[in-house]
Write a protein that holds these residues in place. Structure first.
Motif, short mmCIF file in Angstrom:
data_model
loop_
_atom_site.label_atom_id
_atom_site.label_comp_id
_atom_site.label_asym_id
_atom_site.label_seq_id
_atom_site.Cartn_x
_atom_site.Cartn_y
_atom_site.Cartn_z
N GLY A 9 0.82 -1.21 0.00
CA GLY A 9 0.00 0.00 0.00
C GLY A 9 0.86 1.26 0.00
N GLY A 10 0.21 2.39 -0.24
CA GLY A 10 0.94 3.65 -0.23
C GLY A 10 0.11 4.79 -0.75
N LEU A 11 0.77 5.92 -0.91
CA LEU A 11 0.14 7.13 -1.43
C LEU A 11 0.53 7.30 -2.89
N VAL A 12 -0.46 7.36 -3.76
CA VAL A 12 -0.23 7.52 -5.19
C VAL A 12 -1.13 8.61 -5.72
N GLN A 13 -0.90 8.98 -6.99
CA GLN A 13 -1.72 10.00 -7.61
C GLN A 13 -2.75 9.37 -8.55
N THR A 14 -3.76 10.12 -8.86
CA THR A 14 -4.78 9.66 -9.79
C THR A 14 -4.14 9.20 -11.10
N GLY A 15 -4.56 8.02 -11.56
CA GLY A 15 -4.02 7.47 -12.78
C GLY A 15 -2.84 6.54 -12.59
N ASP A 16 -2.28 6.53 -11.41
CA ASP A 16 -1.13 5.67 -11.12
C ASP A 16 -1.55 4.21 -10.96
N SER A 17 -0.54 3.36 -10.91
CA SER A 17 -0.74 1.94 -10.66
C SER A 17 -0.07 1.54 -9.36
N LEU A 18 -0.55 0.46 -8.79
CA LEU A 18 0.00 -0.04 -7.52
C LEU A 18 -0.33 -1.53 -7.45
N THR A 19 0.59 -2.30 -6.89
CA THR A 19 0.35 -3.73 -6.71
C THR A 19 0.42 -4.09 -5.24
N LEU A 20 -0.64 -4.67 -4.75
CA LEU A 20 -0.69 -5.17 -3.38
C LEU A 20 -0.33 -6.65 -3.38
N SER A 21 0.35 -7.07 -2.33
CA SER A 21 0.69 -8.47 -2.17
C SER A 21 0.20 -8.98 -0.83
N CYS A 22 -0.07 -10.26 -0.79
CA CYS A 22 -0.51 -10.90 0.45
C CYS A 22 0.25 -12.21 0.58
N ALA A 23 0.99 -12.33 1.66
CA ALA A 23 1.75 -13.55 1.92
C ALA A 23 1.01 -14.39 2.95
N SER A 25 0.91 -17.76 5.46
CA SER A 25 1.69 -18.77 6.15
C SER A 25 0.78 -19.93 6.51
N GLY A 26 1.38 -21.08 6.69
CA GLY A 26 0.58 -22.25 6.96
C GLY A 26 0.53 -23.14 5.74
N ARG A 27 0.10 -24.34 5.94
CA ARG A 27 0.08 -25.29 4.84
C ARG A 27 -1.24 -25.25 4.08
N ALA A 28 -1.25 -25.91 2.95
CA ALA A 28 -2.47 -26.09 2.16
C ALA A 28 -3.03 -24.78 1.63
N PHE A 29 -2.16 -23.86 1.27
CA PHE A 29 -2.61 -22.59 0.70
C PHE A 29 -3.48 -22.82 -0.52
N SER A 30 -3.16 -23.86 -1.29
CA SER A 30 -3.89 -24.11 -2.53
C SER A 30 -5.29 -24.64 -2.29
N SER A 31 -5.66 -24.89 -1.05
CA SER A 31 -7.02 -25.33 -0.77
C SER A 31 -7.93 -24.17 -0.36
N TYR A 32 -7.43 -22.95 -0.51
CA TYR A 32 -8.19 -21.76 -0.14
C TYR A 32 -8.46 -20.90 -1.36
N ALA A 33 -9.68 -20.41 -1.47
CA ALA A 33 -9.94 -19.31 -2.38
C ALA A 33 -9.44 -18.04 -1.70
N MET A 34 -9.03 -17.07 -2.50
CA MET A 34 -8.48 -15.84 -1.95
C MET A 34 -9.25 -14.63 -2.46
N THR A 78 1.35 -16.80 -2.22
CA THR A 78 1.05 -15.38 -2.31
C THR A 78 -0.12 -15.12 -3.23
N VAL A 79 -0.78 -14.03 -2.98
CA VAL A 79 -1.83 -13.53 -3.87
C VAL A 79 -1.59 -12.04 -4.04
N SER A 80 -1.80 -11.55 -5.25
CA SER A 80 -1.53 -10.16 -5.56
C SER A 80 -2.76 -9.48 -6.14
N LEU A 81 -2.76 -8.17 -6.02
CA LEU A 81 -3.81 -7.36 -6.64
C LEU A 81 -3.12 -6.24 -7.39
N GLN A 82 -3.13 -6.35 -8.71
CA GLN A 82 -2.55 -5.31 -9.54
C GLN A 82 -3.64 -4.28 -9.80
#
Length: 128
Positions: A9-23, A25-34, A78-82
């Motif tokens: 996260g952060g401070l950006v200007q109108t029209g800019d791009s930003l990518t959020l990441s989510c890490a 922990s724990g096992r079986a990450f692939s058994s979860y929808a995100m 990880t899951v990201s949001l561009q």
């Protein structure tokens, strides 16, 4: 159990791009929808995007369709949001969330009550 930590996260200007990441922990990450949700001051929690357990299906809120992309890497837990073409209405605290289940359709994961685990959130502020 899954623990989630958002970043990017952060401070950006109108029209800019930003990518959020989510890490995760724990096992079986692939058994979860995100999913990603957001909450602006004085407003309710709002669905932003979701993907199914393997990332082959995704769903977006109308307000972000065409501007945001959700993706996941099950090998890296990880899951990201561009986010692109940001505007002040996108300013909010963004949360990453995990829902147990391997249903194909990401449409099933648009409700906050569907999710079992939540991160602490990362702030996105878009200046005009």
């Amino acid at each position: 159990q899954v623990q989630l930590q958002e970043s990017g996260g952060g401070l950006v200007q109108t029209g800019d791009s930003l990518t959020l990441s989510c890490a995760a922990s724990g096992r079986a990450f692939s058994s979860y929808a995100m999913g990603w949700f957001r909450q602006a001051p004085g407003k309710e929690l709002e669905f932003v995007a979701a993907c199914n357990w393997n990332g082959n299906d995704d769903e977006y809120a109308a307000a972000v369709t065409g501007r945001f992309i959700i993706s996941r890497d099950n090998g890296q837990n990880t899951v990201s949001l561009q986010m692109s073409n940001l505007n002040p209405e996108d300013s909010a605290l963004y949360y990453c969330a995990a829902a147990e289940g391997i249903y194909y359709s990401a449409h099933l994961y648009t409700g906050a009550g569907r999710y079992d685990y939540w991160g602490q959130g990362t702030q996105v502020t878009v200046s005009s």
